[in-house]
Design a protein around this motif. Structure first.
Motif, mmCIF file in Angstrom:
data_model
loop_
_atom_site.group_PDB
_atom_site.id
_atom_site.type_symbol
_atom_site.label_atom_id
_atom_site.label_comp_id
_atom_site.label_asym_id
_atom_site.label_seq_id
_atom_site.Cartn_x
_atom_site.Cartn_y
_atom_site.Cartn_z
ATOM 1 N N VAL A 5 -42.290 47.024 -86.851
ATOM 2 C CA VAL A 5 -42.945 48.328 -86.687
ATOM 3 C C VAL A 5 -42.206 49.155 -85.632
ATOM 4 N N ALA A 6 -41.731 48.456 -84.572
ATOM 5 C CA ALA A 6 -41.003 49.143 -83.493
ATOM 6 C C ALA A 6 -39.696 49.726 -84.015
ATOM 7 N N ASP A 7 -38.993 48.973 -84.902
ATOM 8 C CA ASP A 7 -37.742 49.464 -85.488
ATOM 9 C C ASP A 7 -37.992 50.727 -86.303
ATOM 10 N N ILE A 8 -39.021 50.673 -87.149
ATOM 11 C CA ILE A 8 -39.344 51.821 -88.009
ATOM 12 C C ILE A 8 -39.719 53.023 -87.160
ATOM 13 N N ALA A 9 -40.478 52.794 -86.103
ATOM 14 C CA ALA A 9 -40.885 53.883 -85.208
ATOM 15 C C ALA A 9 -39.669 54.518 -84.546
ATOM 16 N N LYS A 10 -38.685 53.675 -84.177
ATOM 17 C CA LYS A 10 -37.474 54.185 -83.543
ATOM 18 C C LYS A 10 -36.697 55.075 -84.508
ATOM 19 N N TYR A 11 -36.561 54.637 -85.766
ATOM 20 C CA TYR A 11 -35.855 55.431 -86.767
ATOM 21 C C TYR A 11 -36.570 56.764 -86.999
ATOM 22 N N GLN A 12 -37.909 56.722 -87.081
ATOM 23 C CA GLN A 12 -38.670 57.941 -87.313
ATOM 24 C C GLN A 12 -38.516 58.914 -86.152
ATOM 25 N N GLU A 13 -38.501 58.368 -84.932
ATOM 26 C CA GLU A 13 -38.328 59.207 -83.744
ATOM 27 C C GLU A 13 -36.960 59.876 -83.753
ATOM 28 N N LYS A 14 -35.928 59.119 -84.158
ATOM 29 C CA LYS A 14 -34.574 59.676 -84.240
ATOM 30 C C LYS A 14 -34.524 60.790 -85.271
ATOM 31 N N ILE A 16 -36.958 62.717 -86.241
ATOM 32 C CA ILE A 16 -37.686 63.873 -85.718
ATOM 33 C C ILE A 16 -36.802 64.656 -84.751
ATOM 34 N N LYS A 17 -36.056 63.935 -83.897
ATOM 35 C CA LYS A 17 -35.150 64.596 -82.957
ATOM 36 C C LYS A 17 -34.074 65.373 -83.703
ATOM 37 N N LYS A 18 -33.572 64.783 -84.776
ATOM 38 C CA LYS A 18 -32.545 65.458 -85.571
ATOM 39 C C LYS A 18 -33.086 66.763 -86.155
ATOM 40 N N ILE A 19 -34.262 66.685 -86.750
ATOM 41 C CA ILE A 19 -34.853 67.855 -87.391
ATOM 42 C C ILE A 19 -35.122 68.951 -86.365
ATOM 43 N N ASP A 186 -27.954 62.376 -77.345
ATOM 44 C CA ASP A 186 -28.604 61.174 -77.853
ATOM 45 C C ASP A 186 -27.579 60.103 -78.213
ATOM 46 N N ASP A 187 -27.795 58.896 -77.723
ATOM 47 C CA ASP A 187 -26.883 57.790 -78.034
ATOM 48 C C ASP A 187 -26.915 57.420 -79.514
ATOM 49 N N ASP A 188 -28.048 57.670 -80.177
ATOM 50 C CA ASP A 188 -28.255 57.151 -81.528
ATOM 51 C C ASP A 188 -27.647 58.014 -82.629
ATOM 52 N N TYR A 189 -27.351 59.260 -82.337
ATOM 53 C CA TYR A 189 -26.794 60.097 -83.404
ATOM 54 C C TYR A 189 -25.947 61.234 -82.835
ATOM 55 N N HIS A 190 -25.059 61.741 -83.681
ATOM 56 C CA HIS A 190 -24.242 62.908 -83.350
ATOM 57 C C HIS A 190 -24.982 64.171 -83.781
ATOM 58 N N ALA A 255 -37.602 69.609 -98.058
ATOM 59 C CA ALA A 255 -38.378 70.831 -97.835
ATOM 60 C C ALA A 255 -37.987 71.534 -96.545
ATOM 61 N N SER A 256 -37.517 70.759 -95.545
ATOM 62 C CA SER A 256 -37.179 71.353 -94.247
ATOM 63 C C SER A 256 -35.770 71.942 -94.225
ATOM 64 N N ASN A 257 -35.033 71.756 -95.349
ATOM 65 C CA ASN A 257 -33.659 72.270 -95.449
ATOM 66 C C ASN A 257 -32.772 71.675 -94.355
ATOM 67 N N PHE A 258 -33.059 70.451 -94.001
ATOM 68 C CA PHE A 258 -32.342 69.768 -92.929
ATOM 69 C C PHE A 258 -31.158 69.005 -93.501
ATOM 70 N N GLY A 259 -29.998 69.098 -92.831
ATOM 71 C CA GLY A 259 -28.792 68.415 -93.280
ATOM 72 C C GLY A 259 -27.793 69.398 -93.875
ATOM 73 N N PHE A 260 -26.537 68.974 -93.967
ATOM 74 C CA PHE A 260 -25.470 69.861 -94.445
ATOM 75 C C PHE A 260 -25.574 70.076 -95.954
ATOM 76 N N SER A 261 -25.285 71.302 -96.354
ATOM 77 C CA SER A 261 -25.346 71.682 -97.766
ATOM 78 C C SER A 261 -24.398 72.863 -97.967
ATOM 79 N N SER A 262 -24.300 73.375 -99.179
ATOM 80 C CA SER A 262 -23.472 74.557 -99.409
ATOM 81 C C SER A 262 -24.058 75.780 -98.707
ATOM 82 N N LYS A 263 -25.360 75.748 -98.431
ATOM 83 C CA LYS A 263 -26.002 76.840 -97.694
ATOM 84 C C LYS A 263 -25.696 76.748 -96.205
ATOM 85 N N ASN A 264 -25.751 75.551 -95.663
ATOM 86 C CA ASN A 264 -25.428 75.301 -94.253
ATOM 87 C C ASN A 264 -24.356 74.210 -94.182
ATOM 88 N N PRO A 265 -23.089 74.581 -94.427
ATOM 89 C CA PRO A 265 -22.027 73.572 -94.477
ATOM 90 C C PRO A 265 -21.585 73.105 -93.101
#
Length: 343
Positions: A5-14, A16-19, A186-190, A255-265
């Motif tokens: 559960v702690a692992d999953i919570a950590k991934y979810q927190e990461k 959320i920070k990204k978004i 953040d150490d966990d992601y760029h 739905a949040s349009n999060f992440g790279f795409s042709s709209k936000n490359p």
């Protein structure tokens, strides 16, 4: 082993920070998406321009990785004259031994001091991607490849200092080696939304010198003067940013349009000073300088096809990945001329 559960919570927190950081970074990159908006930004924010692209002359230089989390802010706390030279990872890939690395880096060091700068610090950092690449071909693979970087770079600094003395180079002091164990962010992601490729002859690039600038990978490519290596580092930046360790690629049902795409490359921003290039008749990257790092950079077959080493196989996969994303418009190239804003 199943995730706790702690692992999953950590991934979810990461996630959320990204978004939460995504919209902020996308807004900060907007002035650098085309020449017109860049010209306007430079005219309206001349001090910000000088901070982002500082002159080499009179500056103290710290060599850091292209990683956006290795910013110059940490060094400027000691002395505002510090600027960064993005190339610590490049040093590791310059040769298989510290002696070979120093031989290849020596002309770059001379160009730095010819520009009136002094080299104070060479760094290595935890989680170094270049060290991980080098470790792929290490017959005695180690659990923590960062140690490869630390050992090599410490020896490089020792050899550089000895060569400075032996060749009677006028330099202010001994170069020091420093480990960066705490990253900015953040150490966990760029959180890089672009890769700046600096081709200006008289200016460095310091994306981490202000929170007003977008987080970006940065390459002082003119000082490296190696087209193939610059291309490879761009490939690595693309792979990191669009993978799970970065913002990734937007899903169709996002739905949040999060992440790279042709709209936000993910943008590869090539920064030039064409006025200085013309005046000084710089010869750099041969014909590539006439139309540098455009989409056709990845045309044709991969130069790593048929490679037998683990590093070549890894770079071959990154080549294919970059080529596919460019084709889809998820990675784009922007060329900015700093001298055009003066007109």
């Amino acid at each position: 082993m199943s995730e706790t559960v702690a692992d999953i919570a950590k991934y979810q927190e990461k996630d959320i920070k990204k978004i939460e950081s995504w919209d902020d970074q996308i807004s900060k990159i907007q002035p650098f998406t085309k020449q017109e908006t860049f010209n306007q930004w430079k005219r309206e924010s001349p001090k910000s321009f000088e901070k982002l692209f500082p002159k080499w002359e009179g500056k103290r230089v710290a060599i850091v990785c292209m990683d956006e989390r290795c910013s110059c802010a940490r060094f400027q706390k000691e002395d505002p004259k510090f600027i960064t030279f993005n190339g610590a990872g490049s040093l590791l890939l310059f040769g298989s031994t510290p002696e070979e690395i120093v031989d290849n880096f020596w002309p770059i060091f001379l160009r730095l001091i010819e520009r009136g700068a002094t080299l104070d610090i060479i760094t290595g950092h935890k989680g170094c991607g270049a060290a991980a690449l080098v470790n792929l071909d290490n017959p005695d693979k180690i659990a923590n490849p960062d140690n490869i970087a630390y050992q090599k770079l410490e020896k490089v600094v020792e050899l550089l200092n000895a060569r400075i003395v032996a060749e009677s180079i006028k330099h202010h002091a001994e170069i020091k080696f420093e480990k960066i164990t705490e990253l900015e962010g953040d150490d966990d992601y760029h959180h890089a939304v672009s890769c700046f490729v600096n081709l200006q002859p008289d200016n460095s690039i310091s994306v981490g010198s202000s929170k007003d600038f977008p987080d970006a990978f940065a390459l002082n490519a003119r000082k490296i003067r190696n087209f193939e290596q610059t291309r490879n580092e761009i490939m690595v930046a693309i792979a990191i940013a669009t993978g799970g360790h970065g913002y990734g690629i937007a899903s169709e049902d996002n739905a949040s349009n999060f992440g790279f795409s042709s709209k936000n490359p993910f943008r590869v921003v090539v920064v030039r000073d064409k006025k200085s290039e013309t005046q000084r008749e710089y010869k750099y990257h041969s014909e590539q300088l006439q139309n540098p790092f455009q989409e056709n950079l990845f045309d044709g077959p991969s130069p790593f096809t048929g490679g037998t080493s683990e590093v070549e196989k890894d770079l071959n996969n990154k080549w294919k990945h970059a080529k596919e994303l460019i084709k889809k418009g998820i990675v784009t190239f922007v060329e900015l001329d700093t001298s055009s804003a003066e007109e």
